[in-house]
Motif scaffolding. Structure first.
Motif, PDB file in Angstrom:
ATOM      1  N   VAL A 194       2.623   5.587   2.834  1.00 32.96           N
ATOM      2  CA  VAL A 194       2.019   4.292   3.131  1.00 32.96           C
ATOM      3  C   VAL A 194       0.664   4.552   3.756  1.00 32.96           C
ATOM      4  CG1 VAL A 194       2.270   2.105   4.337  1.00 32.96           C
ATOM      5  CG2 VAL A 194       4.307   3.317   3.536  1.00 32.96           C
ATOM      6  N   SER A 195      -0.373   4.030   3.129  1.00 31.75           N
ATOM      7  CA  SER A 195      -1.745   4.281   3.603  1.00 31.75           C
ATOM      8  C   SER A 195      -2.465   2.963   3.835  1.00 31.75           C
ATOM      9  CB  SER A 195      -2.527   5.113   2.580  1.00 31.75           C
ATOM     10  OG  SER A 195      -1.874   6.342   2.336  1.00 31.75           O
ATOM     11  N   TYR A 196      -3.176   2.902   4.983  1.00 30.52           N
ATOM     12  CA  TYR A 196      -3.899   1.670   5.296  1.00 30.52           C
ATOM     13  C   TYR A 196      -5.006   1.975   6.291  1.00 30.52           C
ATOM     14  CZ  TYR A 196      -4.696  -3.274   6.344  1.00 30.52           C
ATOM     15  OH  TYR A 196      -5.251  -4.524   6.489  1.00 30.52           O
ATOM     16  N   ASP A 197      -6.216   1.588   5.933  1.00 35.49           N
ATOM     17  CA  ASP A 197      -7.369   1.681   6.828  1.00 35.49           C
ATOM     18  C   ASP A 197      -7.522   3.078   7.420  1.00 35.49           C
ATOM     19  OD1 ASP A 197      -9.610   0.600   7.998  1.00 35.49           O
ATOM     20  OD2 ASP A 197      -8.547  -0.145   9.759  1.00 35.49           O
ATOM     21  N   HIS A 218       0.827  -1.218   0.000  1.00 36.01           N
ATOM     22  CA  HIS A 218       0.000   0.000   0.000  1.00 36.01           C
ATOM     23  C   HIS A 218       0.859   1.265   0.000  1.00 36.01           C
ATOM     24  CE1 HIS A 218      -3.692  -2.345   0.718  1.00 36.01           C
ATOM     25  NE2 HIS A 218      -2.926  -3.093   1.500  1.00 36.01           N
ATOM     26  N   ILE A 219       1.889   1.257  -0.840  1.00 36.48           N
ATOM     27  CA  ILE A 219       2.771   2.416  -0.975  1.00 36.48           C
ATOM     28  C   ILE A 219       2.351   3.206  -2.209  1.00 36.48           C
ATOM     29  CG2 ILE A 219       5.151   3.182  -1.254  1.00 36.48           C
ATOM     30  CD1 ILE A 219       6.042   0.575   0.045  1.00 36.48           C
ATOM     31  N   THR A 220       2.039   4.476  -2.023  1.00 39.19           N
ATOM     32  CA  THR A 220       1.567   5.339  -3.111  1.00 39.19           C
ATOM     33  C   THR A 220       2.355   6.645  -3.111  1.00 39.19           C
ATOM     34  OG1 THR A 220      -0.134   6.299  -1.679  1.00 39.19           O
ATOM     35  CG2 THR A 220      -0.756   4.363  -2.971  1.00 39.19           C
ATOM     36  N   VAL A 227       4.801  -5.906   2.992  1.00 37.07           N
ATOM     37  CA  VAL A 227       3.377  -5.963   3.340  1.00 37.07           C
ATOM     38  C   VAL A 227       3.056  -4.853   4.326  1.00 37.07           C
ATOM     39  CG1 VAL A 227       3.139  -8.448   2.952  1.00 37.07           C
ATOM     40  CG2 VAL A 227       3.808  -7.621   5.197  1.00 37.07           C
ATOM     41  N   THR A 228       1.840  -4.346   4.229  1.00 37.54           N
ATOM     42  CA  THR A 228       1.320  -3.402   5.217  1.00 37.54           C
ATOM     43  C   THR A 228      -0.002  -3.945   5.731  1.00 37.54           C
ATOM     44  OG1 THR A 228       2.386  -1.465   4.232  1.00 37.54           O
ATOM     45  CG2 THR A 228       0.465  -1.056   5.624  1.00 37.54           C
ATOM     46  N   LEU A 276       7.061   7.847   3.917  1.00 43.98           N
ATOM     47  CA  LEU A 276       8.120   6.847   3.841  1.00 43.98           C
ATOM     48  C   LEU A 276       9.269   7.421   3.029  1.00 43.98           C
ATOM     49  CD1 LEU A 276       9.120   3.826   4.158  1.00 43.98           C
ATOM     50  CD2 LEU A 276       8.018   3.405   1.946  1.00 43.98           C
ATOM     51  N   SER A 277      10.478   7.269   3.522  1.00 44.70           N
ATOM     52  CA  SER A 277      11.645   7.760   2.798  1.00 44.70           C
ATOM     53  C   SER A 277      12.821   6.821   3.045  1.00 44.70           C
ATOM     54  CB  SER A 277      12.007   9.177   3.250  1.00 44.70           C
ATOM     55  OG  SER A 277      13.147   9.651   2.549  1.00 44.70           O
TER      56      SER A 277
END
Length: 542
Positions: A119-122, A93-95, A165-166, A128-129
């Protein structure tokens, strides 16, 4: 050609490929991933500067757009690359990926770069870098410039078989604390990275915490616990008390940084509790707990115990030190410039680390090919593969062998395998007479049974302790132990390894109620490298 324009061309080729059929379609795919028929590209030799720049830029553009297929086709292993790059977007889930290339390195084909993303989730998200690099190579069959595929291109900590994985963490976070309640963090104690990951995976659900959401590396090849990279939303960590001592751990971390490929472990002989574990390099393989290498003359602690327990000799009994010893057609020597001493006692030869003295005694009755193995297993608890320290560890190996290796085993060569954890435990058993299996987490937490062994007769332990005291003050360990106060003892050693110009350095010692052992691969004699490491740890713990 700009990054966007070139990506559009690649996309158009993909569209043509999907609309075509048969052999022509196969040719386009294979041409893109470097697997096509010989002679397709026509170029040879390393890619030139323009090819390197253009290939890297095109790869970055496709990656930024989340086009796993296009990015993978710019590598020399499209099938594997496509899976990992697709997972980067779908599973991790990396955008909002933005990649900034750096200056090409002096080799002309390696390009460092910085990735910034989200990183986005729920409903939760975090920036993130990180930095990574890629190398551009010439396709072997197509002649095209392609990214040399390696999972570390996507993230520097990825290895073959790993995925990103996230989601909800596999186990709750833990706040590991030392024996006095002080928090133990990887930032403060870098060597504890793999230790804390294992403790979390094994005891996270027993420490009372709740899992959060994390970006992690899932290791599917070696079965290791997930490696957390980023916490997207916090869980509630549980407190996990360890046996470690923050002060001794800090000293161990500093000590191993003196020499590359060094490891050290400290234990409390009266309990078996592990006080410190450190490695240099700090990340990667835990050589301190899992190493399996020849321990050199530190093994003579066990061999001396075998000789005493079987009535062959005593501390003050004969153990002549000759120039050489022949065992079943193989000739063994001592360290260079060691003068012979035909009237030496066992204590004399132990302090000087005379190889020939020990080898000449191992064929005395009632000793057999299995005697050293039995001593190691039954007295010192080694070699049964049953230690339960709280994390993965190896408990040494002393196989029963005939031929020249029986003699070599007696001086810590041959087929004997140990690590600093094992040798710290050996010293603890030698000076107390009691085997207490080392551990990092109390067995009460998970009701695990610790390994047992019958230990040493009081008379044997007393003699071993006295011999180690003498070695620390008058023998080969004295240069390293000089200036250390308290009740001290030690045994230095070096292990010759095939193919190495310099031997491995080994050292084990005690001070009051602390025993420690260290190894430095290719470090030379025991007092040269491993000795100073052990002394620093003993000074902090004693």
């Amino acid at each position: 050609m700009g990054r966007g324009v070139k990506a559009a061309v690649i996309g158009g080729v993909c569209a043509v490929m999907l609309g075509g059929a048969g052999y022509g379609a196969y040719n386009v795919v294979s041409a893109l991933d470097g697997s096509g028929p010989a002679g397709a590209g026509g170029k040879s030799g390393p890619p030139d500067a323009d090819e390197v720049k253009e290939t890297a830029e095109d790869f970055f553009t496709a990656w930024e757009k989340g086009d796993a297929t296009a990015a993978a086709q710019l590598t020399d292993n499209a099938a594997v690359a496509r899976t990992l790059l697709a997972g980067y977007r779908d599973d991790a889930h990396i955008t909002d990926v933005s990649i900034t290339p750096g200056q090409t390195r002096p080799d002309g084909v390696s390009v460092p770069f910085t990735v910034k993303a989200k990183v986005s989730y729920d409903g939760a998200s975090k920036p993130l870098s990180y930095d990574s690099s890629l190398t551009v190579v010439r396709g072997a069959t197509t002649g095209r410039a392609l990214v040399d595929w390696d999972p570390a291109v996507v993230h520097p900590q990825l290895k073959a078989g790993d995925t990103l994985v996230t989601g909800e963490a596999a186990s709750p976070a833990v706040r590991a604390v030392d024996r006095d309640g002080k928090t133990l963090s990887v930032k403060a104690y870098p060597s504890l990275g793999t230790v804390l990951d294992q403790l979390r995976a094994k005891y996270g659900d027993k420490a009372g915490g709740t899992p959060g959401v994390e970006l992690a590396i899932r290791h599917t090849v070696d079965g290791a616990p997930d490696t957390s990279l980023l916490t997207v939303s916090e869980g509630r960590p549980g407190a996990l008390r360890t046996t470690l001592s923050a002060s001794v751990q800090a000293a161990a971390e500093k000590a191993v940084r003196r020499y590359d490929k060094s490891s050290v472990v400290a234990v409390k002989p009266s309990t078996g509790e592990v006080l410190a574990v450190a490695n240099n390099p700090a990340s990667g393989f835990d050589a301190a707990f899992q190493g399996k290498v020849a321990p050199g003359s530190t093994m003579k602690v066990i061999t001396a115990a075998m000789l005493i327990d079987n009535g062959v000799t005593t501390m003050n009994g004969p153990a002549p030190c000759d120039d050489e010893a022949v065992w079943q057609s193989q000739t063994f020597h001592n360290l260079t410039n060691m003068k012979p001493d035909p009237g030496a006692t066992l204590a004399d030869s132990f302090a000087r680390s005379c190889n020939t003295a020990f080898i000449k005694l191992i064929d005395e009755k009632p000793l057999s090919d299995a005697s050293l193995t039995e001593e190691a297993q039954e007295r010192f608890g080694l070699g049964r593969n049953n230690w339960k320290t709280g994390i993965v560890s190896a408990d040494g190996s002393v196989p029963a062998v005939a031929g020249p290796d029986r003699a070599a085993n007696a001086i810590g060569q041959g087929q004997v395998q140990m690590n600093p954890l094992n040798m710290a435990s050996v010293t603890a058993t030698a000076i107390t007479g009691t085997f207490r299996q080392p551990y990092l987490v109390s067995p009460k937490l998970d009701d695990r049974e610790l390994a047992t062994a019958k230990g040493l007769p009081p008379g044997t332990a007393a003699q071993l302790k006295q011999m180690m005291r003498r070695t620390a003050t008058q023998g080969t360990a004295a240069p390293a132990m000089s200036g250390l106060t308290g009740d001290i003892g030690a045994k230095a050693g070096s292990a010759e390894v095939d193919g190495q110009a310099v031997s491995d350095s080994w050292f084990t010692g005690f001070r009051n109620d602390v025993a420690a052992a260290a190894m430095t691969l290719e470090g030379g004699h025991g007092s040269d490298a491993a000795g100073p490491i052990v002394v620093d740890v003993l000074r902090a713990g004693g």
